[in-house]
Design a protein around this motif. Structure first.
Motif, short mmCIF file in Angstrom:
data_model
loop_
_atom_site.label_atom_id
_atom_site.label_comp_id
_atom_site.label_asym_id
_atom_site.label_seq_id
_atom_site.Cartn_x
_atom_site.Cartn_y
_atom_site.Cartn_z
N ALA A 83 0.84 -1.20 0.00
CA ALA A 83 0.00 0.00 0.00
C ALA A 83 0.87 1.25 0.00
O ALA A 83 1.86 1.33 0.73
N SER A 84 0.51 2.21 -0.83
CA SER A 84 1.31 3.43 -1.00
C SER A 84 0.41 4.65 -1.08
O SER A 84 -0.70 4.57 -1.62
N ARG A 85 0.89 5.76 -0.61
CA ARG A 85 0.16 7.02 -0.80
C ARG A 85 0.36 7.52 -2.22
O ARG A 85 -0.51 8.15 -2.80
N ASP A 86 1.54 7.25 -2.78
CA ASP A 86 1.89 7.61 -4.15
C ASP A 86 2.66 6.43 -4.72
O ASP A 86 3.85 6.26 -4.45
N ARG A 87 1.99 5.61 -5.50
CA ARG A 87 2.59 4.34 -5.95
C ARG A 87 3.83 4.55 -6.80
O ARG A 87 4.77 3.77 -6.72
N GLU A 88 3.85 5.59 -7.62
CA GLU A 88 5.03 5.87 -8.46
C GLU A 88 6.23 6.25 -7.59
O GLU A 88 7.34 5.77 -7.81
N ARG A 89 6.00 7.11 -6.61
CA ARG A 89 7.08 7.53 -5.71
C ARG A 89 7.63 6.35 -4.93
O ARG A 89 8.84 6.18 -4.79
N SER A 90 6.74 5.52 -4.39
CA SER A 90 7.19 4.36 -3.62
C SER A 90 7.97 3.38 -4.48
O SER A 90 9.03 2.90 -4.08
N PRO A 114 -4.45 2.33 -1.99
CA PRO A 114 -5.76 1.86 -1.52
C PRO A 114 -6.63 3.02 -1.03
O PRO A 114 -6.10 4.05 -0.61
N PRO A 115 -7.94 2.83 -1.06
CA PRO A 115 -8.84 3.90 -0.59
C PRO A 115 -9.06 3.87 0.92
O PRO A 115 -10.08 4.34 1.41
#
Length: 124
Positions: free
Chosen positions: A11-18, A53-54
């Motif tokens: 789970a990521s707040r910003d999937r690209e950044r992670s 995720p939401p």
């Protein structure tokens, strides 16, 4: 066929950044991505899939076994980037590494707040 670990969703707040954080830290190549996932593949074929995720993200712990040379390079990147890190999982020994289990280790958090551990020797 014996059971092997194939993939996990992080789970990521910003999937690209992670995904970029892990790719840069572990010196990995991009992997094909699809749908809600930004993917990276470890050298053993395990796929890490980053998704937004939401729901509120609960911290997870991920440990990576790396060789001494990659540990040195990754640790240098953490320090150069000002990433807070610790020698222990309780986060008491700030700015240090450990020499547990006959190797070296370090703990830090990824951009989503997950606890990450790099070790140079397996525990068992």
């Amino acid at each position: 066929m014996a059971a092997t670990f194939n993939h996990t969703i992080i789970a990521s707040r910003d999937r690209e950044r992670s995904a970029r954080f892990y790719r840069d830290l572990l010196e990995l190549s991009p992997a094909p991505s699809w749908g809600p996932f930004t993917n990276i593949r470890l050298d053993d074929g395990v796929l890490l899939q980053f998704a937004e995720p939401p729901v509120e993200i609960q911290m997870q712990h991920y440990a990576f076994l790396v060789d001494d040379d990659l540990f040195d390079r990754a640790y240098r990147r953490l320090c150069d980037d000002g990433v807070e890190h610790w020698a222990d999982p309780q986060m008491q020994l700030a700015g240090q590494t450990n020499t547990e289990h006959g190797g070296r280790g370090v703990y830090f958090k990824d951009p989503a707040g997950h606890g990450i551990e790099l070790i140079t020797r397996p525990y068992l």
